[in-house]
Motif scaffolding. Structure first.
Motif, PDB file in Angstrom:
ATOM      1  N   ALA A 231       0.894  -1.135   0.095  1.00  0.00           N
ATOM      2  CA  ALA A 231      -0.003   0.115   0.111  1.00  0.00           C
ATOM      3  C   ALA A 231       0.977   1.374   0.028  1.00  0.00           C
ATOM      4  N   ALA A 232       1.797   1.200   0.645  1.00  0.00           N
ATOM      5  CA  ALA A 232       2.778   2.513   0.892  1.00  0.00           C
ATOM      6  C   ALA A 232       3.706   2.787  -0.494  1.00  0.00           C
ATOM      7  N   ARG A 233       3.719   1.668  -1.199  1.00  0.00           N
ATOM      8  CA  ARG A 233       4.362   1.968  -2.622  1.00  0.00           C
ATOM      9  C   ARG A 233       3.100   2.578  -3.447  1.00  0.00           C
ATOM     10  N   ARG A 234       1.928   2.277  -3.271  1.00  0.00           N
ATOM     11  CA  ARG A 234       1.083   2.798  -4.296  1.00  0.00           C
ATOM     12  C   ARG A 234       0.882   4.472  -3.910  1.00  0.00           C
ATOM     13  N   PHE A 235       1.506   4.706  -2.719  1.00  0.00           N
ATOM     14  CA  PHE A 235       1.402   6.096  -2.240  1.00  0.00           C
ATOM     15  C   PHE A 235       2.698   6.776  -2.346  1.00  0.00           C
ATOM     16  N   ALA A 236       3.525   6.171  -3.255  1.00  0.00           N
ATOM     17  CA  ALA A 236       4.947   6.824  -3.306  1.00  0.00           C
ATOM     18  C   ALA A 236       5.920   6.839  -2.245  1.00  0.00           C
ATOM     19  N   THR A 237       5.537   5.877  -1.044  1.00  0.00           N
ATOM     20  CA  THR A 237       6.293   5.864   0.010  1.00  0.00           C
ATOM     21  C   THR A 237       7.494   4.954  -0.334  1.00  0.00           C
ATOM     22  N   VAL A 238       8.625   5.107   0.406  1.00  0.00           N
ATOM     23  CA  VAL A 238       9.801   4.275   0.313  1.00  0.00           C
ATOM     24  C   VAL A 238       9.958   3.450   1.597  1.00  0.00           C
ATOM     25  N   GLN A 239       9.245   3.362   2.638  1.00  0.00           N
ATOM     26  CA  GLN A 239       9.609   2.855   3.674  1.00  0.00           C
ATOM     27  C   GLN A 239       9.256   1.358   3.494  1.00  0.00           C
ATOM     28  N   GLU A 240      10.185   0.309   3.751  1.00  0.00           N
ATOM     29  CA  GLU A 240       9.873  -1.093   3.757  1.00  0.00           C
ATOM     30  C   GLU A 240      10.265  -1.835   4.819  1.00  0.00           C
ATOM     31  N   PRO A 241       9.618  -2.865   5.266  1.00  0.00           N
ATOM     32  CA  PRO A 241       9.958  -3.496   6.340  1.00  0.00           C
ATOM     33  C   PRO A 241      11.009  -4.519   6.144  1.00  0.00           C
ATOM     34  N   VAL A 242      11.739  -4.881   6.912  1.00  0.00           N
ATOM     35  CA  VAL A 242      12.902  -6.079   6.916  1.00  0.00           C
ATOM     36  C   VAL A 242      12.166  -7.162   7.778  1.00  0.00           C
ATOM     37  N   ASP A 243      12.590  -8.373   7.138  1.00  0.00           N
ATOM     38  CA  ASP A 243      12.234  -9.583   7.552  1.00  0.00           C
ATOM     39  C   ASP A 243      12.803  -9.672   9.026  1.00  0.00           C
ATOM     40  N   SER A 244      11.686  -9.746  10.250  1.00  0.00           N
ATOM     41  CA  SER A 244      12.020  -9.316  11.295  1.00  0.00           C
ATOM     42  C   SER A 244      12.579 -10.387  12.216  1.00  0.00           C
ATOM     43  N   GLY A 245      12.779 -11.610  11.351  1.00  0.00           N
ATOM     44  CA  GLY A 245      13.765 -12.785  12.085  1.00  0.00           C
ATOM     45  C   GLY A 245      14.905 -12.911  11.468  1.00  0.00           C
ATOM     46  N   ALA A 246      15.417 -12.054  10.464  1.00  0.00           N
ATOM     47  CA  ALA A 246      16.616 -12.126   9.888  1.00  0.00           C
ATOM     48  C   ALA A 246      17.677 -11.106  10.721  1.00  0.00           C
ATOM     49  N   GLN A 247      18.593 -11.957  11.556  1.00  0.00           N
ATOM     50  CA  GLN A 247      19.532 -11.231  11.961  1.00  0.00           C
ATOM     51  C   GLN A 247      19.302  -9.950  12.868  1.00  0.00           C
ATOM     52  N   GLY A 248      17.985 -10.038  13.651  1.00  0.00           N
ATOM     53  CA  GLY A 248      17.599  -9.032  14.145  1.00  0.00           C
ATOM     54  C   GLY A 248      17.128  -7.729  13.688  1.00  0.00           C
TER      55      GLY A 248
END
Length: 332
Positions: A231-248
């Motif tokens: 949804a954020a990409r559709r509104f031209a934002t650039v925040q992305e979550p990181v895999d929360s289980g990958a190396q903290g």
């Protein structure tokens, strides 16, 4: 004479007739495999089987040729479902044989038959057939053995507009009467691939340009996060979550350039995009997905549970996942 000009066969009343027994045997897997035929029961399943059958006949046979061999129906059912009677009257339709309720019950695999039974030919296609169409959304059932769950996933895939359903070796027979009933006609709406060996499947799907997503209740990537960033990409934002289980890694890190780039400033893998062509893998009811799938997938995705339930039924989880991808792909 029948409405389509063919001679009308006499009403079938003998529950011990050879034809009745031959139809009833299709409830068993050996007869289905030997004859490559199965039963579709009830008005909805028979209606959709006829529509596919007539569509293929109208297009000159199409992939797989005819679908319906014979239809058996009570007169009461024909009177109540005029739309089905109209389909049976069209050129290219199969023969309809009128039966009394006792005969229909002797043929049926259900306790309370709904007036119609169709003998249908197998409708599955090959994996090559599916991949040749450049699919955008595919559901893969890995040793899913419950007929109701398999049928629910096929129905959900159909509803979400998926391009195919793939059942690996060890999964339930999709032509099992319980599975057919639980698809509520969706078996006749989208390509079905059965008996696929798991070895090499992920590579073939990835080579076809698909992201491989493993539905896993213990997965480190949340479906909520994937939907939020979509949804954020559709509104031209650039925040992305990181895999929360990958190396903290935490959530909300700045995204790098490119559609599939890894999150900037981390060593973690790229965050999958629901907008991309995706193959969702769903596992066995008791054991879940095998390690070889979860290890090779682009992400292990968990559907968050907000209440106190221990887990989601695989059919329910599949519905949520497939709809998440379908919506993201349509709004991209």
């Amino acid at each position: 004479m029948s409405e389509n000009g063919r001679p009308q066969a006499p009403l079938m009343t003998n529950t011990q007739a050879d034809r009745v027994k031959e139809v009833a045997r299709l409830a068993g897997r050996p007869s289905r495999l030997r004859r490559r035929e199965f039963l579709a029961e009830g008005p909805q399943a028979v209606r959709e089987a006829l529509r596919l059958h007539l569509g293929r006949r109208a297009s000159g046979g199409g992939v797989g040729g005819r679908v319906v061999v014979d239809v058996y129906a009570t007169q009461d059912a024909l009177d109540r479902h005029q739309d089905i009677a109209d389909l049976l009257a069209l050129d290219g339709s199969p023969d309809v044989r009128r039966v009394n309720p006792d005969v229909l019950a002797a043929m049926s695999s259900t306790v309370t038959p709904q007036g119609f039974i169709a003998v249908c030919t197998f409708v599955d296609v090959t994996l090559d057939d599916v991949l040749a169409t450049a699919p955008r959304l595919v559901a893969v059932l890995v040793e899913v053995r419950d007929p109701g769950n398999a049928g629910t996933i096929i129905r959900a895939a159909d509803s979400a507009g998926a391009d195919a359903v793939i059942l690996t070796s060890g999964s339930v027979d999709p032509y099992n009467p319980k599975t057919v009933r639980s698809t509520v006609g969706s078996l006749f709406h989208l390509p079905l691939v059965i008996g696929v060996e798991l070895e090499g499947l992920i590579e073939r799907l990835r080579d076809a340009g698909m992201t491989v997503l493993a539905a896993d209740g213990y997965g480190a990537t949340s479906l909520d996060d994937l939907q939020d960033t979509s949804a954020a990409r559709r509104f031209a934002t650039v925040q992305e979550p990181v895999d929360s289980g990958a190396q903290g890694h935490g959530l909300g890190a700045q995204a790098a350039e490119g559609p599939d780039a890894a999150v900037a400033g981390t060593a973690g893998p790229a965050v999958p995009r629901l907008e991309n062509a995706s193959a969702w893998f769903f596992g066995n009811e008791a054991q879940g997905l095998p390690d070889e799938v979860t290890a090779a997938a682009d992400a292990r995705v968990a559907v968050p549970i907000y209440g106190q339930a221990e887990s989601l039924n695989v059919g329910t989880a599949a519905t949520v996942c497939l709809y998440a991808s379908a919506r993201a792909q349509r709004l991209r």
